[in-house]
Design a protein around this motif. Structure first.
Motif, PDB file in Angstrom:
ATOM      1  N   LEU A  44       0.838  -1.184   0.000  1.00 13.67           N
ATOM      2  CA  LEU A  44       0.000   0.000   0.000  1.00 13.67           C
ATOM      3  C   LEU A  44       0.878   1.241   0.000  1.00 13.67           C
ATOM      4  O   LEU A  44       1.964   1.225   0.554  1.00 13.67           O
ATOM      5  CB  LEU A  44      -0.861   0.064   1.275  1.00 13.67           C
ATOM      6  CG  LEU A  44      -1.873  -0.999   1.556  1.00 13.67           C
ATOM      7  CD1 LEU A  44      -2.405  -0.830   2.964  1.00 13.67           C
ATOM      8  CD2 LEU A  44      -3.007  -0.903   0.571  1.00 13.67           C
ATOM      9  N   GLU A  45       0.377   2.282  -0.591  1.00 13.21           N
ATOM     10  CA  GLU A  45       0.993   3.600  -0.489  1.00 13.21           C
ATOM     11  C   GLU A  45      -0.085   4.581  -0.074  1.00 13.21           C
ATOM     12  O   GLU A  45      -1.217   4.501  -0.547  1.00 13.21           O
ATOM     13  CB  GLU A  45       1.603   4.039  -1.817  1.00 13.21           C
ATOM     14  CG  GLU A  45       2.910   3.387  -2.123  1.00 13.21           C
ATOM     15  CD  GLU A  45       3.636   4.054  -3.298  1.00 13.21           C
ATOM     16  OE1 GLU A  45       3.239   5.149  -3.722  1.00 13.21           O
ATOM     17  OE2 GLU A  45       4.600   3.451  -3.779  1.00 13.21           O
ATOM     18  N   MET A  46       0.289   5.498   0.813  1.00  9.91           N
ATOM     19  CA  MET A  46      -0.649   6.519   1.249  1.00  9.91           C
ATOM     20  C   MET A  46       0.085   7.840   1.391  1.00  9.91           C
ATOM     21  O   MET A  46       1.266   7.868   1.716  1.00  9.91           O
ATOM     22  CB  MET A  46      -1.325   6.131   2.563  1.00  9.91           C
ATOM     23  CG  MET A  46      -0.385   6.003   3.739  1.00  9.91           C
ATOM     24  SD  MET A  46      -1.221   5.496   5.247  1.00  9.91           S
ATOM     25  CE  MET A  46      -1.161   7.018   6.177  1.00  9.91           C
ATOM     26  N   PRO A  47      -0.618   8.948   1.141  1.00 10.56           N
ATOM     27  CA  PRO A  47       0.021  10.243   1.359  1.00 10.56           C
ATOM     28  C   PRO A  47       0.206  10.490   2.852  1.00 10.56           C
ATOM     29  O   PRO A  47      -0.477   9.878   3.679  1.00 10.56           O
ATOM     30  CB  PRO A  47      -0.960  11.240   0.747  1.00 10.56           C
ATOM     31  CG  PRO A  47      -2.238  10.522   0.581  1.00 10.56           C
ATOM     32  CD  PRO A  47      -1.952   9.064   0.607  1.00 10.56           C
ATOM     33  N   SER A  48       1.102  11.363   3.178  1.00  8.20           N
ATOM     34  CA  SER A  48       1.343  11.697   4.586  1.00  8.20           C
ATOM     35  C   SER A  48       0.241  12.608   5.093  1.00  8.20           C
ATOM     36  O   SER A  48       0.417  13.812   5.246  1.00  8.20           O
ATOM     37  CB  SER A  48       2.714  12.354   4.737  1.00  8.20           C
ATOM     38  OG  SER A  48       3.718  11.439   4.420  1.00  8.20           O
ATOM     39  N   ASP A  49      -0.897  12.015   5.346  1.00  9.85           N
ATOM     40  CA  ASP A  49      -2.077  12.732   5.796  1.00  9.85           C
ATOM     41  C   ASP A  49      -2.739  11.875   6.864  1.00  9.85           C
ATOM     42  O   ASP A  49      -3.099  10.708   6.609  1.00  9.85           O
ATOM     43  CB  ASP A  49      -3.019  12.958   4.609  1.00  9.85           C
ATOM     44  CG  ASP A  49      -4.249  13.770   4.961  1.00  9.85           C
ATOM     45  OD1 ASP A  49      -4.636  13.821   6.139  1.00  9.85           O
ATOM     46  OD2 ASP A  49      -4.832  14.342   4.022  1.00  9.85           O
ATOM     47  N   LEU A  50      -2.917  12.436   8.055  1.00 14.04           N
ATOM     48  CA  LEU A  50      -3.488  11.673   9.171  1.00 14.04           C
ATOM     49  C   LEU A  50      -4.917  11.197   8.898  1.00 14.04           C
ATOM     50  O   LEU A  50      -5.397  10.292   9.572  1.00 14.04           O
ATOM     51  CB  LEU A  50      -3.439  12.496  10.453  1.00 14.04           C
ATOM     52  CG  LEU A  50      -2.027  12.765  11.001  1.00 14.04           C
ATOM     53  CD1 LEU A  50      -2.082  13.720  12.185  1.00 14.04           C
ATOM     54  CD2 LEU A  50      -1.333  11.468  11.386  1.00 14.04           C
ATOM     55  N   ALA A  51      -5.572  11.756   7.906  1.00 13.72           N
ATOM     56  CA  ALA A  51      -6.922  11.303   7.553  1.00 13.72           C
ATOM     57  C   ALA A  51      -6.918   9.852   7.080  1.00 13.72           C
ATOM     58  O   ALA A  51      -7.934   9.159   7.171  1.00 13.72           O
ATOM     59  CB  ALA A  51      -7.519  12.203   6.478  1.00 13.72           C
TER      60      ALA A  51
ATOM     61  N   LYS B  79       4.205  12.069  10.626  1.00 11.28           N
ATOM     62  CA  LYS B  79       4.545  13.299  11.335  1.00 11.28           C
ATOM     63  C   LYS B  79       6.047  13.556  11.413  1.00 11.28           C
ATOM     64  O   LYS B  79       6.497  14.672  11.171  1.00 11.28           O
ATOM     65  CB  LYS B  79       3.956  13.264  12.749  1.00 11.28           C
ATOM     66  CG  LYS B  79       2.446  13.366  12.780  1.00 11.28           C
ATOM     67  CD  LYS B  79       1.899  13.246  14.174  1.00 11.28           C
ATOM     68  CE  LYS B  79       2.164  14.510  14.967  1.00 11.28           C
ATOM     69  NZ  LYS B  79       1.534  14.463  16.306  1.00 11.28           N
ATOM     70  N   HIS B  80       6.799  12.542  11.778  1.00  9.23           N
ATOM     71  CA  HIS B  80       8.227  12.742  12.024  1.00  9.23           C
ATOM     72  C   HIS B  80       9.070  12.444  10.790  1.00  9.23           C
ATOM     73  O   HIS B  80      10.026  13.163  10.504  1.00  9.23           O
ATOM     74  CB  HIS B  80       8.691  11.904  13.209  1.00  9.23           C
ATOM     75  CG  HIS B  80       7.920  12.188  14.462  1.00  9.23           C
ATOM     76  ND1 HIS B  80       8.001  13.390  15.130  1.00  9.23           N
ATOM     77  CD2 HIS B  80       7.028  11.441  15.143  1.00  9.23           C
ATOM     78  CE1 HIS B  80       7.203  13.362  16.183  1.00  9.23           C
ATOM     79  NE2 HIS B  80       6.595  12.188  16.216  1.00  9.23           N
ATOM     80  N   GLY B  81       8.714  11.397  10.075  1.00  6.35           N
ATOM     81  CA  GLY B  81       9.480  11.043   8.884  1.00  6.35           C
ATOM     82  C   GLY B  81       9.239  11.988   7.733  1.00  6.35           C
ATOM     83  O   GLY B  81      10.172  12.562   7.165  1.00  6.35           O
ATOM     84  N   ASN B  82       7.968  12.178   7.391  1.00  5.48           N
ATOM     85  CA  ASN B  82       7.615  12.997   6.229  1.00  5.48           C
ATOM     86  C   ASN B  82       7.165  14.410   6.596  1.00  5.48           C
ATOM     87  O   ASN B  82       6.732  15.170   5.729  1.00  5.48           O
ATOM     88  CB  ASN B  82       6.528  12.304   5.405  1.00  5.48           C
ATOM     89  CG  ASN B  82       7.047  11.076   4.692  1.00  5.48           C
ATOM     90  OD1 ASN B  82       8.244  10.883   4.550  1.00  5.48           O
ATOM     91  ND2 ASN B  82       6.135  10.234   4.247  1.00  5.48           N
ATOM     92  N   ASN B  83       7.253  14.756   7.875  1.00 12.26           N
ATOM     93  CA  ASN B  83       6.912  16.107   8.348  1.00 12.26           C
ATOM     94  C   ASN B  83       5.533  16.584   7.876  1.00 12.26           C
ATOM     95  O   ASN B  83       5.371  17.734   7.467  1.00 12.26           O
ATOM     96  CB  ASN B  83       7.992  17.114   7.940  1.00 12.26           C
ATOM     97  CG  ASN B  83       9.312  16.808   8.594  1.00 12.26           C
ATOM     98  OD1 ASN B  83       9.381  16.580   9.788  1.00 12.26           O
ATOM     99  ND2 ASN B  83      10.362  16.775   7.801  1.00 12.26           N
ATOM    100  N   ASN B  84       4.569  15.678   7.889  1.00 14.32           N
ATOM    101  CA  ASN B  84       3.187  15.995   7.487  1.00 14.32           C
ATOM    102  C   ASN B  84       3.089  16.548   6.070  1.00 14.32           C
ATOM    103  O   ASN B  84       2.134  17.255   5.741  1.00 14.32           O
ATOM    104  CB  ASN B  84       2.544  16.986   8.469  1.00 14.32           C
ATOM    105  CG  ASN B  84       2.278  16.382   9.812  1.00 14.32           C
ATOM    106  OD1 ASN B  84       1.677  15.329   9.931  1.00 14.32           O
ATOM    107  ND2 ASN B  84       2.746  17.051  10.851  1.00 14.32           N
ATOM    108  N   ASN B  85       4.034  16.218   5.237  1.00 14.16           N
ATOM    109  CA  ASN B  85       4.046  16.699   3.852  1.00 14.16           C
ATOM    110  C   ASN B  85       3.198  15.751   3.000  1.00 14.16           C
ATOM    111  O   ASN B  85       3.617  14.628   2.718  1.00 14.16           O
ATOM    112  CB  ASN B  85       5.480  16.759   3.329  1.00 14.16           C
ATOM    113  CG  ASN B  85       5.577  17.285   1.923  1.00 14.16           C
ATOM    114  OD1 ASN B  85       4.594  17.314   1.174  1.00 14.16           O
ATOM    115  ND2 ASN B  85       6.771  17.694   1.535  1.00 14.16           N
TER     116      ASN B  85
END
Length: 134
Positions: free
Chosen positions: A1-8, A48-54
């Motif tokens: 799976l791949e997901m964007p860095s979005d907490l949603a 949050k830490h790896g991708n800085n919420n980007n």
């Protein structure tokens, strides 16, 4: 799976991965809850830490659930980390964050980060859940 860095995406992806265990091992959600917590922590750390919420950076998740074990690999596009501060030291006890790595390692039977610190491999053995063999 791949997901964007979005907490949603955090809850739906965690639920999907946990359901793989529930189906393969014929267990209910209560039995797989500890694994869900470890997955949640790994994904939060990646976002949050790896991708800085980007949201333009991806989190990649690999899942392999056999009859004996569940193996998850979570990778972010960040620079990684060396050693996180010890959350049990007096200086860190009252900090609001910093316990994710400790939590993952206490729940999973194996949890290892690559040298760079941007990939975690987590393994939970079915036998460590004390479930009946089906």
């Amino acid at each position: 799976l791949e997901m964007p860095s979005d907490l949603a995406f955090l809850e739906p992806v965690t639920n999907y991965l946990t359901k793989l265990i529930n189906i393969r091992w014929s267990v209910n959600a209560d039995s797989s809850l500890p694994v869900a917590v470890a997955l949640h922590e790994a994904l939060v750390k990646a976002i949050k830490h790896g991708n800085n919420n980007n949201p333009t950076k991806q989190v990649r998740i690999s899942a392999d659930v056999s009859n004996e074990e569940a193996k998850f690999i979570v990778e972010d596009e960040g620079d990684g980390f060396d050693d996180p501060p010890n959350p049990l030291s007096a200086d860190n006890l009252y900090k609001a964050s910093g316990r994710g790595v400790l939590l993952i390692k206490s729940i999973m039977d194996e949890a290892n980060y690559n040298k760079q610190g941007n990939v975690v491999t987590m393994i939970k053995k079915r036998s460590s859940l004390d479930l009946p063999v089906t």
